[in-house]
Design an enzyme around this catalytic site. Structure first.
Site, short mmCIF file in Angstrom:
data_model
loop_
_atom_site.label_atom_id
_atom_site.label_comp_id
_atom_site.label_asym_id
_atom_site.label_seq_id
_atom_site.Cartn_x
_atom_site.Cartn_y
_atom_site.Cartn_z
N THR A 1 0.68 -1.44 -0.20
CA THR A 1 -0.33 0.03 0.11
C THR A 1 1.11 0.92 0.14
O THR A 1 0.72 2.09 -0.43
CB THR A 1 -0.72 0.29 0.84
OG1 THR A 1 -1.47 -1.12 0.53
CG2 THR A 1 -1.92 1.45 1.05
N HIS B 1 -11.27 -7.32 -4.00
CA HIS B 1 -10.70 -9.03 -4.82
C HIS B 1 -10.41 -10.52 -3.37
O HIS B 1 -10.34 -11.16 -4.18
CB HIS B 1 -8.91 -8.45 -5.21
CG HIS B 1 -8.20 -8.53 -4.29
ND1 HIS B 1 -6.93 -8.46 -4.79
CD2 HIS B 1 -8.51 -8.50 -3.14
CE1 HIS B 1 -5.92 -8.38 -3.55
NE2 HIS B 1 -7.11 -8.41 -2.23
#
Length: 339
Positions: free
Chosen positions: A165, A246
């Protein structure tokens, strides 16, 4: 005996390369664990084999075995070896093997190559003949139960996600400023992790009031609220989710997106950060994105999606339109507009 043609030789070599494909990941992991990059970096100047062996944290070091590992790492173009001096130095990609800086990829390397997290790959084909959960078959329980019962693995996973991230967030706030400058006063980050992306957004756009939901830790500027995203999503001008959809199948994603649609006002939007698979096999991230798709299939039963998949999913959730922006990162940004 039939003479092996040049084409046959090339094809056999290609298969041999794939057979030993696992070696690159595990040699990379070994380099991180031995702190080879750290040792070379701290020394500043290139080092001979014996110098490097004497400075590694793990002692005593078998120089012959270290030499063979280094030989492979040089072949991977992660380290350089001077032909004249026989001394080793860092190649450009090796900077991502250094700990303690914002773009270090060490946590991702250790997470992805962890022996438990790679175990489900041995059951890749099992799911073709039924509803086999590869993670459960490999480790005796589903990933969410496993993480709750093994906090050290949960921490390893979260550190790997935070690492990914940080790389994504850097691209997001520098390449997508317009996403956060069109009337967004409040933003709610929803999902599992450490809130790394929302913290980066908050820092880059201080006028936006950010809240983090279902996250274990926060900065003093942000607030935290626990929430089940299948039941409700916090109200805000923008809902932000990274690497959440996802994990789920299409039906579950549609439920989550519908909750998001209910939570945003007119003029609001949902900002999704996730992989977008493309068919361009020459793109630097193509193979990693396809591997991520298989990883999600094995670990959670989720999937990565193509641009067309994303459009269908967002349309099925009742959104009017969407916009996909590709970044210089593994993930892309998908903006979903309800009106």
């Amino acid at each position: 005996m039939e003479v092996v043609s040049k084409i046959d030789q090339e094809n056999q070599a290609k298969i041999w390369k794939q057979i030993f494909g696992f070696a690159e990941s595990l040699v990379l992991k070994c380099a991180v664990q031995l702190e080879i990059a750290e040792t070379l970096h701290n020394n500043v100047k290139p080092m001979s084999l014996s110098e490097l062996a004497s400075k590694l944290p793990a002692q005593p070091v078998n120089e012959d075995r270290l030499y063979r590992i280094l030989h492979f790492l040089v072949h991977m173009k992660l380290f350089n070896k001077d032909a004249t001096t026989q001394k080793y130095s860092l190649a450009p990609p090796a900077k991502y093997l250094l700990k303690g800086w914002e773009k270090s990829m060490v946590p991702s390397i250790l997470s992805v190559t962890d022996k438990d997290f790679t175990a489900p790959w041995n059951h890749l084909g099992d799911g073709l003949t039924g509803n086999c959960n590869a993670f459960e078959k490999a480790l005796g329980k589903g990933i969410r139960v496993y993480m709750r019962e093994n906090p050290e693995k949960d921490q390893l996973f979260n550190e790997g996600m935070a690492c990914d991230t940080r790389l994504f967030a850097s691209a997001l706030v520098n390449e997508c400023k317009s996403i956060f400058s069109d009337g967004i006063n409040t933003l709610a980050g929803v999902g599992r992790g450490t809130g790394t992306a929302v913290k980066a957004i908050s820092k880059a756009f201080p006028d936006i009031k950010c809240t983090i939901h279902d996250l274990p830790e926060i900065t003093s500027k942000n607030s935290k609220i626990s929430r089940d995203v299948f039941k409700s999503v916090p109200s805000a001008d923008a809902i932000f989710m990274k690497s959440i959809l996802h994990e789920w199948n299409d039906e579950e994603c549609i439920q989550i997106l519908k909750r998001c649609k209910e939570a945003i006002p007119k003029g609001g939007k949902v900002i999704i950060a996730d992989v977008v698979i493309d068919m361009d096999s020459t793109h630097p991230y193509s193979k990693s994105r396809l591997a991520m798709d298989l990883a999600m299939m094995l670990h959670t039963g989720g999937k990565e999606r193509t641009e067309e998949d994303w459009k269908k999913l967002i349309d099925a959730a009742g959104f009017a339109s969407c916009k996909i922006t590709k970044l210089s990162a593994l993930q892309s940004v998908i903006e979903a507009y309800p009106h």
